[in-house]
Design an enzyme around this catalytic site. Structure first.
Site, PDB file in Angstrom:
ATOM      1  N   SER A   1     -25.288  62.285 -21.551  1.00  0.00           N
ATOM      2  CA  SER A   1     -23.884  62.664 -20.773  1.00  0.00           C
ATOM      3  C   SER A   1     -22.795  63.418 -21.843  1.00  0.00           C
ATOM      4  O   SER A   1     -21.889  63.816 -21.187  1.00  0.00           O
ATOM      5  CB  SER A   1     -23.650  61.257 -20.078  1.00  0.00           C
ATOM      6  OG  SER A   1     -23.171  60.528 -21.359  1.00  0.00           O
TER       7      SER A   1
ATOM      8  N   LYS B   1     -16.919  54.985 -16.129  1.00  0.00           N
ATOM      9  CA  LYS B   1     -16.254  56.230 -16.679  1.00  0.00           C
ATOM     10  C   LYS B   1     -15.011  56.700 -16.180  1.00  0.00           C
ATOM     11  O   LYS B   1     -13.907  56.778 -16.825  1.00  0.00           O
ATOM     12  CB  LYS B   1     -17.107  57.380 -17.008  1.00  0.00           C
ATOM     13  CG  LYS B   1     -18.526  57.195 -17.666  1.00  0.00           C
ATOM     14  CD  LYS B   1     -19.394  58.258 -17.812  1.00  0.00           C
ATOM     15  CE  LYS B   1     -20.685  57.970 -18.650  1.00  0.00           C
ATOM     16  NZ  LYS B   1     -21.763  59.253 -18.435  1.00  0.00           N
TER      17      LYS B   1
END
Length: 818
Positions: A704, A747
């Site tokens: 990511s 996140k």
């Protein structure tokens, strides 16, 4: 040489050679000035006593031959080191006993048996010869004594104590007792006692060296008292053991007689009220017919087993476990959905998914009482209430609550139990918990599922496959029970911080419910409703004595904690409450203590965390990413720089293989699309690029960060800064696509916690954005991108020029680990 006492010479012959009964010693014969010296390894010879000896070495045999052929006198001296075969003068004591050889017998095995009689104490003055054997000059020692009352009293005490020892010691012959009784002289008495008392060789040597009779008697008394105490204690122990054995045998015979009488009378249950009660418990437990038949068989075996046998205890414990299990006992469920919802809301704030799933189960249970319990797995960072939720679920359903901690468990027997062939065998933790609960439908929480270990004793996760499978746990077999037990009515809850360590087969049996991190608003509500009231009560205060406004709690959440849960927040509230209690105790006037935001610095110190601001990205080549960790989301700063070189790409910051490959993909894409991205003037072959992720001690990995690495490199090469307050996440491909990633909710919450305002997310993660709390979505602006061109346009627009002087970015307050 070595000598040892020889039992083959008759004791009667030795006793027959003892001096006369009246105890008067015969006059000492005339001894030569030089005597042959024979070393003794394990015996001390005293004057007036007859002792058998075994002679083995050639030099010693020759000495005995010469002595027997001559005047028959020899000096017997104890060796300092018993293992020596031919001791020299330095290995012998200075004092010994001048003795006379009475008899000698030679045997076919080249050994000699001799019978010697001690004559007088002697002290060696010096050795004349060493070969073929030792010969020494000597001095005869005369016993010094007097006829005082003290010597008479000492002799009487020694005689009495020794006679007591003879009575308690079976090893001492009757002739020894006769010799002591007839020894009138104190000197003769002391030698007889010293020779027959159980003493060490050193103690006997000291008594031999002592020529003063009074001192010999004084030295013997404590030795006699010590030996008498040992013999008395040994005799007491022997009597107790004999009495215990006799009682056990008597009890056994009486029980056998009672059992035979009861069998003849036809009395059931062996006539034992205890076993009759146990049989009644087994029949009333509600177990299956096959299980009851096995229990009856074990009970019959118990009746035939003596109660003193170890097997009796093993069988009895097994039957007690069977009788104590809730085979048919269950707790009635509370089927009031409104009340269950009120209980869950009162004890936990938020957690809507978990509450909805439990209420759905309760609704179905109200319609179908035979439904199997679900296997729920609560996954989330620490401190979000996973463990405490189990107790709330039990309260809402009205069931018993059990908790089993799986953290660090490495033995399969902890789940399945030990077989009864092992010493100290026990059922597994699941069966033990059901026995304690007394119900077959409790709420069973398996805590820390992701922290199970495995070693040579087995894998507990493999044992849980049967426990957590609704189609198999109806007939779960514990190794200790060896009979099936129904676990289908148990409501299993499991908790984990992340699912990667969980075995795939076990994960397939779980209904996973993710618990996200708390937002600032949720933390404020939890602190106001639960944490503050609890800490006030625990610290002995009343609600009107301490007031913590919402503004203070907001500052506490923002400046002193950075966590997905509320554990650290509760610790900080506890610290404030303690200091408030101290202030109240010191005050004379009992006024309420109000904690304002300005008081936090004096109470807790300076703020520990600073909010992320746009000032963090001041230079080119810096991008802010988002990372997921088992303890929540984190920010990930990525820095890039360049230098003259040969086109290498350097990667530092404790990066994993996947993250390194993402960096390689970003570098390759930029080189391949240089014309499209306006990088025609960049000479990749003449410069090295260096990508670094701070917090190098923390391992980082995952795909990511690929989008963030590409944006940092593009910012460096185009000399355009990344927009402030912007963070991003996403996997990249060489075709320029932005691929979806996981952990979006954590996140996003980390970005909101850090004060960021804009996010770049993969377009395929739009569905995950809808799961983010509404309050957080309102505070953030998000750009969904499908390709890297869109991401670069959103992150580094062409209108932002590079700064005149580069500055190094400040290290973030929290170190991420992906």
């Amino acid at each position: 040489m070595s000598t040892r006492e020889e039992e083959s010479i008759a004791i009667q012959e030795a006793a027959a050679s003892l001096p006369a009964a009246e105890g008067a010693r015969p006059a000492a014969p005339t001894l030569p000035d030089v005597l042959p010296v024979l070393g003794l390894s394990d015996i001390v010879v005293f004057p007036g006593l007859i002792v058998p000896l075994l002679v083995e070495t050639p030099s010693a045999i020759r000495l005995i031959d010469d002595v027997v052929a001559g005047d028959r006198f020899v000096g017997l001296v104890l060796q300092k080191q018993p293992e020596l075969e031919n001791p020299g003068p330095d290995e012998l004591w200075q004092h010994g006993c001048a003795s006379r050889v009475l008899r000698m017998l030679k045997y076919p095995d080249n050994t000699v048996r001799v019978l010697v009689e001690g004559v007088r104490r002697m002290r060696i003055l010096g050795y004349e010869t060493r070969e073929p054997y030792l010969r020494a000059r000597h001095e005869l020692l005369r016993d010094t004594t007097d006829q005082s009352l003290e010597v008479t009293a000492l002799a009487r005490q020694v005689r009495e104590k020794f006679l007591e020892v003879v009575e308690l010691s079976p090893a001492l012959a009757e002739q020894v007792k006769v010799a002591v009784i007839n020894s009138e002289e104190p000197a003769r008495l002391s030698d007889v006692v010293a020779a027959n008392l159980n003493l060490s060789l050193e103690a006997r040597q000291r008594l031999l060296e002592e020529s003063r009779v009074r001192e010999r008697l004084k030295g013997l008394l404590p030795l006699l008292v010590h030996e008498l105490e040992l013999l008395t204690l040994g005799s007491k122990i022997q009597k107790e053991v004999t009495s215990s054995l006799s009682k056990s045998q008597r009890d056994y015979f009486l029980r056998e007689q009672i059992r035979v009488i009861q069998r003849e009378l036809g009395e059931p249950n062996g006539g034992s009220p205890d076993l009759a009660a146990l049989q009644a418990q087994l029949r009333e437990a509600g177990m299956l017919p096959e299980t009851l038949a096995l229990a009856e068989k074990e009970l019959e075996r118990l009746r035939q087993t003596p109660i003193t046998s170890p097997e009796y205890t093993l069988v009895r414990n097994y039957l007690d476990v069977l009788a104590g299990l809730p085979w048919a006992r269950s707790t009635p469920d509370k089927l009031d959905l409104a009340e269950a919802e009120r209980v869950l809301d009162r004890q936990h704030f938020g957690l809507a998914k978990v509450k909805d799933r439990l209420l759905e189960f309760l609704a179905v249970l109200k319609l179908n009482q035979q439904i199997k319990g679900p296997i729920l797995c609560l996954v989330g960072p620490p401190g979000v209430g996973k463990t405490s939720l189990g107790q709330s679920v039990a309260d809402a359903l009205g069931r018993q609550f059990l908790r089993i901690s799986l953290g660090g468990m490495r033995d399969e027997a902890e789940i399945r139990g030990h077989r009864r062939t092992y010493v100290g065998a026990l059922p597994g933790r699941v069966i033990q918990g059901l026995r304690r609960a007394g119900s077959n439908n409790p709420v069973l929480l398996l805590d820390e599922l992701d922290k199970i270990g495995a070693d040579f004793r087995g894998d507990p996760a493999a044992a849980l496959l049967e426990v957590l499978d609704p189609t198999q746990n109806r007939a779960f077999v514990d190794h200790y029970l060896e009979v099936p037990f129904d676990l289908s009515r148990v409501l299993f809850l499991t908790t984990a911080n992340w699912l990667d360590p969980v075995h795939p087969a076990l994960r397939d049996r779980l209904e996973v419910i993710e618990l996200p991190s708390y937002t600032a608003e949720e933390k404020l509500a939890i602190a106001r409703r639960h944490l503050v009231p609890r800490q006030i009560v625990e610290h002995g205060l009343r609600p009107n004595q301490v007031r913590i406004p919402n503004a203070t709690l907001r500052h506490l959440i923002r400046d002193y904690t950075r966590e997905p849960g509320v554990r650290q927040l509760e610790r900080e509230i506890a610290a404030i409450t303690r200091k408030a209690a101290r202030r109240l105790v010191r005050r004379r006037r009992k006024l309420p203590c109000r904690i304002t935001p300005a008081d936090l610095t004096s109470l807790l110190g300076p703020p520990r965390f600073l909010a992320e601001t746009a000032e963090r990205i001041r230079d080119c080549g810096i991008a802010l990413g988002l990372a997921w960790t088992p303890v929540g989301g984190e920010l990930l700063f990525i820095e890039a720089t360049r230098m003259p070189g040969t086109g290498k790409l350097l990667l530092t910051g404790s990066l994993g293989d996947v993250m390194k490959e993402s960096a390689q993909a970003a570098h390759s894409y930029l080189r391949a699309q240089a014309d499209t991205l306006g990088l025609n003037g960049v000479e990749f072959d003449k410069q090295d690029l260096h990508v670094h992720v701070p917090a190098g001690a923390t391992p980082k990995d995952g795909p990511s960060a690929g989008l963030t690495i590409l944006v940092a490199l593009a910012s460096l090469l185009t000399r355009r800064r990344v927009l402030p307050s912007l963070a991003m996440t996403g996997e990249i491909s060489l075709r320029g696509r932005v691929l979806p990633v996981g952990g979006i909710q954590e996140k996003v919450l980390a970005a909101a916690r850090s004060g960021l305002r804009t996010l770049i997310l993969p377009a395929q993660n739009r569905k995950d954005w809808d799961e983010v709390p509404t309050g957080v979505r309102r505070r953030l602006e998000v750009r969904f991108v499908d390709n890297l061109a869109e991401a670069l346009e959103a992150a580094i627009p062409a209108s932002r020029p590079a700064p005149a002087r580069p500055r190094r970015p400040r290290r973030p307050a929290s170190r991420p680990s992906t």
